[in-house]
Write a protein that holds these residues in place. Structure first.
Motif, PDB file in Angstrom:
ATOM      1  N   GLU A 113     -15.181  14.481  -1.311  1.00 47.12           N
ATOM      2  CA  GLU A 113     -13.658  14.331  -0.974  1.00 47.12           C
ATOM      3  C   GLU A 113     -13.262  13.128  -1.921  1.00 47.12           C
ATOM      4  O   GLU A 113     -13.897  12.172  -2.005  1.00 47.12           O
ATOM      5  CB  GLU A 113     -13.275  13.968   0.399  1.00 47.12           C
ATOM      6  CG  GLU A 113     -13.433  15.143   1.527  1.00 47.12           C
ATOM      7  CD  GLU A 113     -12.535  16.008   1.174  1.00 47.12           C
ATOM      8  OE1 GLU A 113     -11.178  15.524   1.160  1.00 47.12           O
ATOM      9  OE2 GLU A 113     -12.942  17.417   1.273  1.00 47.12           O
ATOM     10  N   PRO A 114     -12.012  13.415  -2.414  1.00 47.79           N
ATOM     11  CA  PRO A 114     -11.438  12.447  -3.327  1.00 47.79           C
ATOM     12  C   PRO A 114     -10.977  11.171  -2.428  1.00 47.79           C
ATOM     13  O   PRO A 114     -10.800  11.118  -1.156  1.00 47.79           O
ATOM     14  CB  PRO A 114      -9.951  13.119  -3.904  1.00 47.79           C
ATOM     15  CG  PRO A 114      -9.735  14.038  -2.750  1.00 47.79           C
ATOM     16  CD  PRO A 114     -11.214  14.561  -2.286  1.00 47.79           C
ATOM     17  N   ALA A 115     -11.017  10.132  -2.973  1.00 50.56           N
ATOM     18  CA  ALA A 115     -10.952   8.692  -2.408  1.00 50.56           C
ATOM     19  C   ALA A 115      -9.265   8.931  -1.943  1.00 50.56           C
ATOM     20  O   ALA A 115      -8.460   9.092  -2.648  1.00 50.56           O
ATOM     21  CB  ALA A 115     -11.074   7.474  -3.319  1.00 50.56           C
ATOM     22  N   LYS A 116      -9.155   8.389  -0.661  1.00 45.42           N
ATOM     23  CA  LYS A 116      -7.542   8.309  -0.249  1.00 45.42           C
ATOM     24  C   LYS A 116      -7.182   6.960  -0.628  1.00 45.42           C
ATOM     25  O   LYS A 116      -6.493   6.187   0.363  1.00 45.42           O
ATOM     26  CB  LYS A 116      -7.630   8.601   1.245  1.00 45.42           C
ATOM     27  CG  LYS A 116      -8.097  10.041   1.620  1.00 45.42           C
ATOM     28  CD  LYS A 116      -7.209  10.993   0.733  1.00 45.42           C
ATOM     29  CE  LYS A 116      -7.786  12.306   1.627  1.00 45.42           C
ATOM     30  NZ  LYS A 116      -9.249  12.942   1.437  1.00 45.42           N
ATOM     31  N   ASP A 117      -7.366   6.480  -1.714  1.00 41.77           N
ATOM     32  CA  ASP A 117      -6.949   5.021  -2.272  1.00 41.77           C
ATOM     33  C   ASP A 117      -5.703   4.899  -2.774  1.00 41.77           C
ATOM     34  O   ASP A 117      -5.243   5.282  -3.888  1.00 41.77           O
ATOM     35  CB  ASP A 117      -7.909   4.474  -3.051  1.00 41.77           C
ATOM     36  CG  ASP A 117      -7.838   3.119  -3.630  1.00 41.77           C
ATOM     37  OD1 ASP A 117      -6.814   2.399  -3.550  1.00 41.77           O
ATOM     38  OD2 ASP A 117      -8.807   2.335  -4.223  1.00 41.77           O
ATOM     39  N   VAL A 118      -4.864   4.284  -1.644  1.00 39.59           N
ATOM     40  CA  VAL A 118      -3.180   4.062  -1.968  1.00 39.59           C
ATOM     41  C   VAL A 118      -3.263   2.717  -2.264  1.00 39.59           C
ATOM     42  O   VAL A 118      -2.014   2.088  -1.853  1.00 39.59           O
ATOM     43  CB  VAL A 118      -2.363   4.626  -1.037  1.00 39.59           C
ATOM     44  CG1 VAL A 118      -2.443   6.283  -1.430  1.00 39.59           C
ATOM     45  CG2 VAL A 118      -2.664   4.233   0.212  1.00 39.59           C
ATOM     46  N   ILE A 136      -5.765   7.140  -5.660  1.00 42.71           N
ATOM     47  CA  ILE A 136      -5.588   8.539  -5.131  1.00 42.71           C
ATOM     48  C   ILE A 136      -5.527   9.881  -5.957  1.00 42.71           C
ATOM     49  O   ILE A 136      -5.749  10.844  -5.700  1.00 42.71           O
ATOM     50  CB  ILE A 136      -4.940   8.576  -3.683  1.00 42.71           C
ATOM     51  CG1 ILE A 136      -4.928   9.814  -2.879  1.00 42.71           C
ATOM     52  CG2 ILE A 136      -3.494   8.515  -4.286  1.00 42.71           C
ATOM     53  CD1 ILE A 136      -4.333   9.547  -1.562  1.00 42.71           C
ATOM     54  N   SER A 137      -4.597   9.387  -7.167  1.00 35.82           N
ATOM     55  CA  SER A 137      -4.020  10.685  -7.876  1.00 35.82           C
ATOM     56  C   SER A 137      -5.208  10.900  -8.904  1.00 35.82           C
ATOM     57  O   SER A 137      -5.121  12.136  -9.646  1.00 35.82           O
ATOM     58  CB  SER A 137      -2.955  10.190  -8.782  1.00 35.82           C
ATOM     59  OG  SER A 137      -3.234   9.050  -9.471  1.00 35.82           O
ATOM     60  N   ARG A 172       0.868  -1.165  -0.020  1.00 37.70           N
ATOM     61  CA  ARG A 172       0.086   0.062   0.033  1.00 37.70           C
ATOM     62  C   ARG A 172       0.934   1.182  -0.128  1.00 37.70           C
ATOM     63  O   ARG A 172       2.104   1.369   0.735  1.00 37.70           O
ATOM     64  CB  ARG A 172      -0.911   0.131   1.310  1.00 37.70           C
ATOM     65  CG  ARG A 172      -1.873  -1.294   1.143  1.00 37.70           C
ATOM     66  CD  ARG A 172      -2.956  -0.986   2.446  1.00 37.70           C
ATOM     67  NE  ARG A 172      -4.096  -1.913   2.544  1.00 37.70           N
ATOM     68  CZ  ARG A 172      -3.881  -2.995   3.253  1.00 37.70           C
ATOM     69  NH1 ARG A 172      -2.586  -3.273   4.076  1.00 37.70           N
ATOM     70  NH2 ARG A 172      -4.768  -4.171   3.046  1.00 37.70           N
ATOM     71  N   THR A 232       1.394   3.884   1.450  1.00 35.85           N
ATOM     72  CA  THR A 232       0.981   4.725   2.844  1.00 35.85           C
ATOM     73  C   THR A 232       2.380   5.274   3.271  1.00 35.85           C
ATOM     74  O   THR A 232       3.402   4.323   3.672  1.00 35.85           O
ATOM     75  CB  THR A 232       0.433   4.090   3.852  1.00 35.85           C
ATOM     76  OG1 THR A 232      -0.904   3.378   3.331  1.00 35.85           O
ATOM     77  CG2 THR A 232       0.098   4.810   5.079  1.00 35.85           C
ATOM     78  N   MET A 273       2.359   8.535  -5.585  1.00 34.30           N
ATOM     79  CA  MET A 273       0.865   8.443  -5.662  1.00 34.30           C
ATOM     80  C   MET A 273       0.072   8.521  -7.071  1.00 34.30           C
ATOM     81  O   MET A 273      -0.696   8.148  -7.508  1.00 34.30           O
ATOM     82  CB  MET A 273       0.481   9.894  -4.899  1.00 34.30           C
ATOM     83  CG  MET A 273       0.739   9.901  -3.515  1.00 34.30           C
ATOM     84  SD  MET A 273       0.126   8.786  -2.485  1.00 34.30           S
ATOM     85  CE  MET A 273       1.377   7.617  -2.200  1.00 34.30           C
ATOM     86  N   LYS A 330       7.082   9.857  -2.444  1.00 35.56           N
ATOM     87  CA  LYS A 330       5.747  10.099  -2.217  1.00 35.56           C
ATOM     88  C   LYS A 330       4.808  10.532  -3.573  1.00 35.56           C
ATOM     89  O   LYS A 330       3.983  10.059  -3.955  1.00 35.56           O
ATOM     90  CB  LYS A 330       5.479  10.475  -0.777  1.00 35.56           C
ATOM     91  CG  LYS A 330       3.917  10.648  -0.348  1.00 35.56           C
ATOM     92  CD  LYS A 330       3.493  11.344   0.566  1.00 35.56           C
ATOM     93  CE  LYS A 330       2.139  11.388   0.887  1.00 35.56           C
ATOM     94  NZ  LYS A 330       1.629  11.926   2.206  1.00 35.56           N
TER      95      LYS A 330
END
Length: 218
Positions: A182-187, A171-172, A108, A110, A166, A162
């Protein structure tokens, strides 16, 4: 998967020799446990022909146990049921004349404040790395080919940093999932750029170590 999501496994097909292709049986959100329970594994096994390579990569969803549904349907302990399931997969692939290739899960994206990737450990003491370790150990136990995608993607993400890392993940894209915009914080899930980069890692590593699966690629 639908855009912007992309499958790095399917992306491998672009680099394959003529006559070779990828049949992708993966499904978002599935663990070894739910993949079996839903009949997806049986469907895959039924399609295996002698000489086929079968890539086996799980972990992200096997780790989920935070609510009763996850605990019942997806969770597989990395030192228990997860290993039992992978042993089943390898045995049944070989019974059909197939060639299993185990792969650890991609990391992931993160990052901590120190600019290094940070891997969380849950209240059960389990991390995604627990599944990577299990896959590596199973490859030795079962004498299968193994590509350590966890380590390879970890090293790549830390190398590029980082901000660049991304760009490999959802997430990008600014993909909106919540009603507040809010955009997805999908990493976790790769997009096309990530799929291309991760497929390249697999191919380069397989070729560098002269794995039999490398013979599929140009």
């Amino acid at each position: 998967p639908r855009p912007p999501y992309a499958s790095w496994g399917t992306t491998l097909e672009k680099s394959m020799k003529p006559g070779c292709k990828v049949d992708n049986y993966a499904k978002c959100g599935r663990s070894t446990k739910s993949f079996i329970a839903e009949g997806r594994w049986a469907m895959l096994v039924a399609a295996i022909k002698p000489g086929d390579f079968v890539g086996i990569q799980f972990g992200h969803n096997d780790q989920k146990w935070s609510n009763p549904t996850y605990l019942e349907r997806t969770f597989a302990d990395p030192n228990g049921l997860f290993r039992e399931n992978v042993r089943k997969f390898v045995a049944e692939v070989r019974a059909k004349g197939g060639k299993p290739v185990l792969m650890s899960p991609i990391v992931r994206g993160t990052f901590g404040k120190d600019g290094k990737l940070r891997e969380g450990v849950d209240k059960k003491g389990i991390s995604l790395g627990s599944y990577a370790k299990a896959m590596q150990e199973l490859s030795v136990e079962l004498k299968t080919e193994f590509v350590d995608m966890h380590r390879l993607t970890h090293d790549l993400l830390e190398k590029v940093g980082k901000d660049e890392a991304m760009k490999f993940f959802v997430i990008s894209t600014g993909l909106v999932k919540s009603k507040d915009g809010e955009p997805a914080k999908d990493v976790t899930h790769p997009i096309a750029a990530g799929a291309e980069a991760f497929a390249k890692l697999f191919i380069e590593d397989a070729k560098a170590r002269n794995l039999e699966v490398a013979t599929l690629f140009q």
